[in-house]
Scaffold this motif. Structure first.
Motif, short mmCIF file in Angstrom:
data_model
loop_
_atom_site.label_atom_id
_atom_site.label_comp_id
_atom_site.label_asym_id
_atom_site.label_seq_id
_atom_site.Cartn_x
_atom_site.Cartn_y
_atom_site.Cartn_z
N ASP A 117 103.79 -56.01 -21.48
CA ASP A 117 103.99 -54.63 -20.60
C ASP A 117 104.95 -55.71 -19.64
OD1 ASP A 117 104.97 -52.75 -19.16
OD2 ASP A 117 102.83 -52.33 -18.42
N ASP A 118 106.04 -56.23 -19.72
CA ASP A 118 106.56 -57.05 -18.77
C ASP A 118 107.70 -56.06 -17.77
OD1 ASP A 118 106.09 -59.76 -19.20
OD2 ASP A 118 107.27 -59.66 -21.09
N ARG A 119 106.99 -55.09 -17.22
CA ARG A 119 107.66 -54.31 -16.45
C ARG A 119 108.00 -55.18 -14.90
NH1 ARG A 119 103.45 -51.62 -13.06
NH2 ARG A 119 101.63 -52.21 -13.68
N VAL A 120 108.87 -54.59 -14.36
CA VAL A 120 109.19 -55.16 -13.02
C VAL A 120 108.97 -54.12 -11.66
CG1 VAL A 120 110.67 -56.44 -11.52
CG2 VAL A 120 110.86 -56.63 -14.10
N PRO A 121 107.89 -54.28 -10.96
CA PRO A 121 107.53 -53.15 -10.03
C PRO A 121 108.41 -53.54 -8.80
CG PRO A 121 105.78 -55.11 -9.93
CD PRO A 121 106.79 -55.25 -11.33
N SER A 122 108.44 -52.67 -7.98
CA SER A 122 109.17 -52.81 -6.89
C SER A 122 108.59 -54.15 -5.75
CB SER A 122 109.05 -51.41 -5.88
OG SER A 122 107.74 -51.11 -5.38
N ASP A 132 92.15 -69.20 -21.44
CA ASP A 132 91.58 -68.39 -20.24
C ASP A 132 92.43 -68.01 -19.17
OD1 ASP A 132 88.79 -68.85 -21.71
OD2 ASP A 132 88.49 -70.76 -20.63
N GLY A 133 93.03 -69.10 -18.99
CA GLY A 133 94.21 -68.65 -17.86
C GLY A 133 95.09 -67.37 -18.09
N TRP A 134 95.43 -67.50 -19.40
CA TRP A 134 96.20 -66.31 -19.96
C TRP A 134 95.44 -64.93 -20.07
CZ3 TRP A 134 101.15 -65.39 -19.47
CH2 TRP A 134 102.04 -66.70 -19.49
N ARG A 135 94.08 -65.11 -20.57
CA ARG A 135 93.34 -64.10 -20.42
C ARG A 135 93.01 -63.26 -19.04
NH1 ARG A 135 87.68 -64.31 -21.64
NH2 ARG A 135 87.63 -66.29 -21.33
N LEU A 136 93.15 -64.34 -17.97
CA LEU A 136 92.82 -63.77 -16.66
C LEU A 136 94.21 -63.07 -16.37
CD1 LEU A 136 91.83 -63.53 -14.06
CD2 LEU A 136 92.49 -65.78 -13.41
N ILE A 137 95.41 -63.46 -16.84
CA ILE A 137 96.96 -62.95 -16.48
C ILE A 137 96.78 -61.42 -16.84
CG2 ILE A 137 99.26 -62.87 -16.80
CD1 ILE A 137 99.30 -66.04 -16.39
N ARG A 138 96.40 -61.43 -18.18
CA ARG A 138 96.33 -59.99 -18.70
C ARG A 138 95.38 -59.47 -18.25
NH1 ARG A 138 96.76 -63.40 -23.31
NH2 ARG A 138 94.50 -63.12 -23.97
N ASP A 176 104.82 -59.29 -12.33
CA ASP A 176 106.04 -59.93 -12.98
C ASP A 176 106.32 -61.48 -12.34
OD1 ASP A 176 107.17 -58.88 -10.63
OD2 ASP A 176 109.11 -59.37 -11.44
N ARG A 177 105.23 -61.65 -11.21
CA ARG A 177 105.38 -62.94 -10.54
C ARG A 177 104.04 -63.82 -10.44
NH1 ARG A 177 110.30 -62.58 -6.95
NH2 ARG A 177 111.59 -60.66 -7.51
N PHE A 182 102.16 -73.49 -19.97
CA PHE A 182 103.47 -73.50 -20.04
C PHE A 182 104.08 -74.11 -21.44
CE2 PHE A 182 103.01 -73.56 -15.56
CZ PHE A 182 103.88 -72.79 -15.04
N THR A 183 103.58 -73.48 -22.43
CA THR A 183 103.70 -73.72 -23.81
C THR A 183 104.84 -72.89 -24.47
OG1 THR A 183 101.62 -72.90 -24.64
CG2 THR A 183 101.77 -75.12 -24.29
N SER A 184 105.38 -73.14 -25.53
CA SER A 184 106.30 -72.33 -26.20
C SER A 184 105.61 -70.97 -26.51
CB SER A 184 106.59 -72.72 -27.67
OG SER A 184 107.50 -72.14 -28.44
N GLY A 185 106.65 -69.83 -26.15
CA GLY A 185 106.31 -68.55 -26.16
C GLY A 185 105.42 -67.99 -25.05
N HIS A 186 105.26 -68.72 -24.10
CA HIS A 186 104.47 -68.07 -22.76
C HIS A 186 105.58 -66.98 -22.38
CE1 HIS A 186 106.68 -69.78 -19.37
NE2 HIS A 186 106.91 -71.05 -20.01
N SER A 187 104.93 -66.02 -21.37
CA SER A 187 105.58 -65.04 -20.88
C SER A 187 106.34 -65.32 -19.89
CB SER A 187 104.64 -63.97 -20.43
OG SER A 187 105.05 -62.94 -19.67
N ARG A 188 107.58 -64.55 -19.54
CA ARG A 188 108.38 -65.08 -18.55
C ARG A 188 107.49 -64.64 -17.02
NH1 ARG A 188 113.47 -66.68 -19.32
NH2 ARG A 188 114.16 -66.29 -21.51
N ARG A 189 106.39 -63.76 -17.27
CA ARG A 189 105.76 -63.51 -15.72
C ARG A 189 105.33 -64.94 -15.17
NH1 ARG A 189 103.48 -58.35 -16.31
NH2 ARG A 189 103.19 -57.70 -18.14
N LEU A 190 105.16 -65.76 -15.98
CA LEU A 190 104.69 -67.03 -15.51
C LEU A 190 105.77 -67.79 -14.96
CD1 LEU A 190 102.26 -68.80 -14.85
CD2 LEU A 190 102.58 -69.90 -17.05
N ARG A 191 106.24 -68.02 -13.58
CA ARG A 191 107.31 -68.38 -12.90
C ARG A 191 107.37 -69.76 -12.37
NH1 ARG A 191 110.80 -63.57 -10.85
NH2 ARG A 191 111.39 -64.85 -9.35
#
Length: 318
Positions: free
Chosen positions: A26-31, A150-156, A176-177, A194-203
């Motif tokens: 769900d890569d939605r972009v809030p205000s 674990d870091g990605w579990r936390l993001i989700r 998204d940031r 920061f590996t292949s396939g990571h979400s663009r949420r991680l900026r």
């Protein structure tokens, strides 16, 4: 254990274990809004990701608090904010920094840095990793290989939490940031996110006294800031500089000649003011699209005789 053996063991564990990051849904972009012009009071809460799972993850969260917070939430300690529980979150949405501690450490030991980031307008979520923290009963440095996941579990988890109306942080997270940051083994953990396939949420990412590993710096390009002591006896500066050279896209390397593995993270020690200013500028630039912070970063980061800065392709916007 000799220094070389320690570094080698850590690198082997990381290279062997870090697979591709799992993208958040769900890569939605809030205000969103511009970077805040003034510091906030700081609140703190504790939560656990997957408390009933095989690998529960306690998390300390520091967040910008309402200006009307109690006086003890805004008092200063050694020049920095004091966090206070049960203080309302300030109005608006805030970018999120996932901060990873090193071996035999805890999130609270990094509070001089993380609380100042929270005061600057960031939610900082710091996991206590189950087998590398200071109080781990079954400590093993090899478990660092599991920490990027674990870091990605936390993001989700935070993305889901932002959508829960009853949660105090709901509606306050700019989902998204995200940035990842960490010290020592936490720096390697950060690189492993920061590996292949990571979400663009991680900026963006900040690697402090750490380095890269096989598979890092792939997928969507994100700006990276490396911070390293020139006389680090645990993770030699050459490891950090090699990671900087391998990384793709915009990057900066903040060096602290003659310094060790992290004394520059202590308020009042040489280099702390420059590390704090540079990392805050970097986060404001990459997560708030604050071009003025990007422009300030070189001057804020460099104090002759104390710090040096190398940069590569820092564009107008992240």
């Amino acid at each position: 254990m000799r220094v070389q053996q320690l570094v080698a063991a850590l690198l082997v564990a990381l290279v062997a274990g870090c697979g591709p990051a799992v993208a958040a849904t769900d890569d939605r972009v809030p205000s969103f809004r511009p970077a805040p012009p003034r510091p906030y009071a700081v609140g703190v809460r504790h939560l656990v990701v997957d408390p009933d799972g095989s690998r529960p993850l306690p998390v300390t969260v520091w967040y910008p608090a309402e200006p009307a917070a109690p006086a003890h939430a805004t008092t200063q300690e050694r020049g920095g904010p004091v966090s206070s529980p049960d203080v309302p979150v300030a109005a608006g949405r805030f970018p999120v920094v996932v901060y990873s501690h090193g071996l035999h450490s805890l999130p609270d030991l990094h509070a001089p840095l993380t609380t100042r980031w929270a005061a600057a307008g960031f939610v900082v979520a710091a996991p206590t990793y189950p087998r590398t923290n200071l109080r781990a009963r079954d400590f093993t440095r090899a478990d660092v290989r599991n920490q990027p996941a674990d870091g990605w579990r936390l993001i989700r988890h935070l993305v889901r939490l932002d959508a829960r109306p009853a949660d105090p942080l709901a509606g306050h997270l700019a989902v998204d940031r995200f940035a990842a940051a960490g010290h020592s083994a936490g720096g390697f953990t950060t690189a492993g996110m920061f590996t292949s396939g990571h979400s663009r949420r991680l900026r963006a990412g900040i690697v402090i006294a750490g380095g890269g590993l096989a598979g890092s710096f792939a997928g969507p390009v994100a700006p990276l800031l490396f911070v390293h002591g020139g006389a680090d006896p645990i993770v030699p500066e050459s490891v950090g500089r090699a990671a900087y050279a391998r990384s793709l896209g915009p990057a900066a390397f903040l060096g602290l000649p003659g310094q060790g593995h992290g004394e520059y993270l202590t308020p009042g020690r040489p280099g702390f003011a420059q590390v704090l200013a540079a990392t805050t500028d970097f986060l404001r630039w990459t997560l708030y699209d604050d071009r003025r912070a990007r422009d300030r970063l070189p001057a804020d980061a460099v104090l002759p005789g104390v710090t040096t800065l190398t940069t590569r392709a820092l564009p107008d916007r992240a």
